[in-house]
Scaffold this active site. Structure first.
Site, short mmCIF file in Angstrom:
data_model
loop_
_atom_site.label_atom_id
_atom_site.label_comp_id
_atom_site.label_asym_id
_atom_site.label_seq_id
_atom_site.Cartn_x
_atom_site.Cartn_y
_atom_site.Cartn_z
N TYR A 1 53.72 37.42 38.60
CA TYR A 1 53.17 36.45 37.90
C TYR A 1 51.80 35.42 38.42
O TYR A 1 51.06 35.42 37.91
CB TYR A 1 54.32 35.27 37.44
CG TYR A 1 53.76 34.06 36.80
CD1 TYR A 1 53.33 33.92 35.66
CD2 TYR A 1 54.04 32.68 37.59
CE1 TYR A 1 52.78 33.00 35.05
CE2 TYR A 1 53.61 31.72 36.87
CZ TYR A 1 53.05 31.50 35.76
OH TYR A 1 52.93 30.36 35.14
N PRO B 1 44.16 24.01 39.10
CA PRO B 1 45.30 23.79 38.57
C PRO B 1 46.24 25.07 38.26
O PRO B 1 45.73 26.45 37.94
CB PRO B 1 45.10 23.48 37.09
CG PRO B 1 43.56 24.03 36.64
CD PRO B 1 43.08 23.98 38.13
N ALA C 1 50.26 26.34 37.46
CA ALA C 1 51.62 26.32 36.67
C ALA C 1 52.69 26.49 37.70
O ALA C 1 52.66 27.35 38.27
CB ALA C 1 51.69 26.69 35.35
N TYR D 1 45.52 21.58 28.13
CA TYR D 1 45.42 22.60 27.05
C TYR D 1 45.40 21.68 25.95
O TYR D 1 46.16 20.70 25.81
CB TYR D 1 46.48 23.47 26.83
CG TYR D 1 46.38 24.67 28.12
CD1 TYR D 1 45.52 25.84 28.06
CD2 TYR D 1 47.22 24.65 29.10
CE1 TYR D 1 45.41 26.77 29.10
CE2 TYR D 1 47.19 25.35 30.15
CZ TYR D 1 46.38 26.53 30.16
OH TYR D 1 46.10 27.43 31.22
N THR E 1 41.01 23.26 29.64
CA THR E 1 40.70 24.69 29.74
C THR E 1 40.53 25.29 28.41
O THR E 1 41.29 25.14 27.45
CB THR E 1 42.11 25.24 30.45
OG1 THR E 1 42.18 24.75 31.68
CG2 THR E 1 41.99 26.92 30.29
N LYS F 1 36.71 23.77 31.79
CA LYS F 1 37.03 24.93 32.50
C LYS F 1 37.21 26.40 31.82
O LYS F 1 37.85 26.25 30.86
CB LYS F 1 38.45 24.79 33.52
CG LYS F 1 38.77 25.69 34.30
CD LYS F 1 40.17 25.40 35.12
CE LYS F 1 40.46 26.41 35.86
NZ LYS F 1 41.07 27.48 35.35
N HIS G 1 39.47 32.48 34.74
CA HIS G 1 40.89 32.34 34.59
C HIS G 1 41.48 33.20 35.67
O HIS G 1 42.68 33.70 35.51
CB HIS G 1 41.63 32.57 33.31
CG HIS G 1 42.59 31.60 33.17
ND1 HIS G 1 42.36 30.54 32.15
CD2 HIS G 1 43.97 31.74 33.32
CE1 HIS G 1 43.59 29.94 31.99
NE2 HIS G 1 44.23 30.48 32.78
N ASP H 1 35.57 28.60 40.31
CA ASP H 1 36.64 29.29 41.12
C ASP H 1 36.62 30.93 41.04
O ASP H 1 35.80 31.57 40.57
CB ASP H 1 38.29 28.82 40.63
CG ASP H 1 38.27 28.92 39.07
OD1 ASP H 1 37.62 29.94 38.53
OD2 ASP H 1 39.00 28.59 38.27
N GLY H 2 37.77 31.32 41.52
CA GLY H 2 37.96 32.87 41.46
C GLY H 2 37.61 33.53 42.60
O GLY H 2 36.26 33.79 42.94
N GLY H 3 38.61 34.02 43.52
CA GLY H 3 38.12 35.00 44.48
C GLY H 3 37.76 34.18 46.00
O GLY H 3 37.48 34.90 46.67
N ARG I 1 38.27 33.06 49.20
CA ARG I 1 39.46 33.52 50.30
C ARG I 1 38.88 33.40 51.75
O ARG I 1 39.42 33.33 52.60
CB ARG I 1 39.46 35.08 50.12
CG ARG I 1 40.18 35.30 49.03
CD ARG I 1 41.44 34.89 48.75
NE ARG I 1 42.20 35.32 47.47
CZ ARG I 1 42.21 35.11 46.39
NH1 ARG I 1 41.30 33.91 46.08
NH2 ARG I 1 43.05 35.35 45.34
N ARG J 1 45.29 30.93 43.91
CA ARG J 1 46.27 31.54 44.43
C ARG J 1 46.60 31.41 46.01
O ARG J 1 47.87 31.55 46.24
CB ARG J 1 45.89 33.03 44.07
CG ARG J 1 46.22 33.62 42.80
CD ARG J 1 46.10 35.00 42.64
NE ARG J 1 46.18 35.53 41.16
CZ ARG J 1 45.20 35.60 40.38
NH1 ARG J 1 43.81 35.20 40.69
NH2 ARG J 1 45.53 35.97 39.20
#
Length: 376
Positions: free
Chosen positions: A38, A91, A93, A148, A174, A248, A272, A303-305, A307, A327
């Site tokens: 998940y 954000p 969940a 949302y 979003t 977003k 996302h 955002d996204g990746g 690191r 993440r």
């Protein structure tokens, strides 16, 4: 403090964790296979999920040397506030799936480390409780609430009034997920959210009644998507709140210009995390055209990746006002609660400062000069 599996929840860092990749590897000890799927999985073949990380890695830096760097800093301006560094927690969940302290641990760590926090609509902690933890911290970053758009307009009004009263400073709508992506890894693992973890801030909302379908009609297009957000809904949302609204999930330049025309206060370039539509471009590739499209009318975040601190520097160099980190925060949370989240954010901050110093950037205004020509 124990986890749902009966094990004591960790509060100290594992040995040998010195990078965000280390945090991800060690978090597997605490997250069962379904929860890992998940948190870490993406849509379909996960092409976009992998591309997000690889795209930042492909961008090259070309350092300048012998420059005066004393007095340098990582400060940026965003929506009228000065941030100590350009990083916010994205954000996400159901954070109690990662650690019993969930969003409370994340909020404390973010506030202490000066990172902004975007609280998910689907948080497992009351928004008021999160605000009380964040707002007293003098060096905290911005506190935003992600939405949302729900069909129950009365509930939406009440929720937004709660957000305003609690002291949140902006809304993040979003717009890229009117339906969930086809998450194969999640389905293979049989992920089911445990009943004790609920989206507590959505309690009391009324779910729309399913529409009667005629033979040949689609449950998706002829029922669920009748409630998908439109530009008119952004106007309605602006009419019921005094808070600035960022969108977003805007990735097409034409939509960026449309968002500005409809009064959006900012844009977050996001796919996302590769969790919705697979084979979308990486956000590193989507960012420059969006910056060009809006011409400075509103701040553009990404955002996204993300690191590494070098990724943050590259994002700012390409025109981002700030980045959101997702993440890796969950991995740190799983490993050591608030201590783990703080370690993730500290690593990124330290790596950003190192990258700036080694690239000859005294401040982030110098970041564009650190990119190698045709380094993308």
């Amino acid at each position: 403090m124990t986890r749902t599996d009966g094990r004591a929840a960790p509060t100290t860092l594992p040995e040998g964790v010195v990078s965000l990749a280390d945090h991800e590897r060690h978090s597997a000890k605490w997250l069962d296979a379904a929860v890992q799927a998940y948190f870490n999985g993406g849509a379909a073949d996960e092409i976009t999920l992998r591309a997000n990380i690889a795209a930042w890695q492909r961008i090259e830096l070309l350092p300048r040397v012998m420059r005066r760097l004393e007095g340098g800093h990582t400060r940026v301006e965003l929506l009228g506030r000065t941030l100590v560094h350009p990083m916010l927690v994205a954000p996400m969940a159901y954070q109690q799936l990662a650690h019993p302290q969930g969003e409370q641990a994340t909020a404390l760590a973010a506030a202490t480390l000066g990172a902004g926090l975007v609280l998910s609509t689907q948080a497992t902690t009351l928004l008021e409780d999160v605000a009380r933890l964040v707002l007293p911290e003098p060096l905290r970053g911005p506190l935003w609430f992600q939405l949302y758009l729900l069909p129950d307009r009365d509930f939406m009004r009440e929720l937004i009034h709660r957000v305003e009263a609690a002291g949140f400073e902006a809304l993040v709508l979003t717009v890229d997920a009117p339906v969930q992506g086809a998450r194969d890894r999640e389905r293979r693992a049989g992920f089911r959210r445990a009943g004790e973890f609920s989206a507590v801030n959505l309690a009391g909302r009324r779910a729309p009644k399913p529409l009667p379908l005629q033979p040949g009609q689609s449950a998706l297009f002829d029922d669920l998507l009748t409630h998908a957000p439109t530009w008119d809904d952004l106007g309605w949302l602006r009419s019921i709140t005094h808070l600035p609204i960022l969108l977003k999930g805007v990735v097409h330049p034409d939509d960026g210009r449309e968002a500005v025309a409809h009064g959006a206060a900012g844009l977050i370039v996001s796919n996302h995390g590769g969790r919705t539509l697979d084979t979308m471009p990486a956000t590193a590739a989507l960012l420059p055209p969006m910056v060009q499209a809006v011409q400075g009318a509103v701040p553009v975040l990404v955002d996204g990746g993300i690191r590494r601190g070098t990724d943050v520097l590259k994002a700012v160099a390409l025109g981002a006002s700030a980045v959101l980190v997702g993440r890796p925060v969950l991995h740190g949370l799983a490993n050591a609660g608030a201590v783990g989240v703080a370690h993730v954010l500290r690593l990124l901050r330290d790596e950003l400062e190192i990258a700036m110093a080694l690239s000859g950037c005294r401040t982030l205004a110098d970041a564009p000069g650190a990119l190698a020509p045709d380094g993308r």
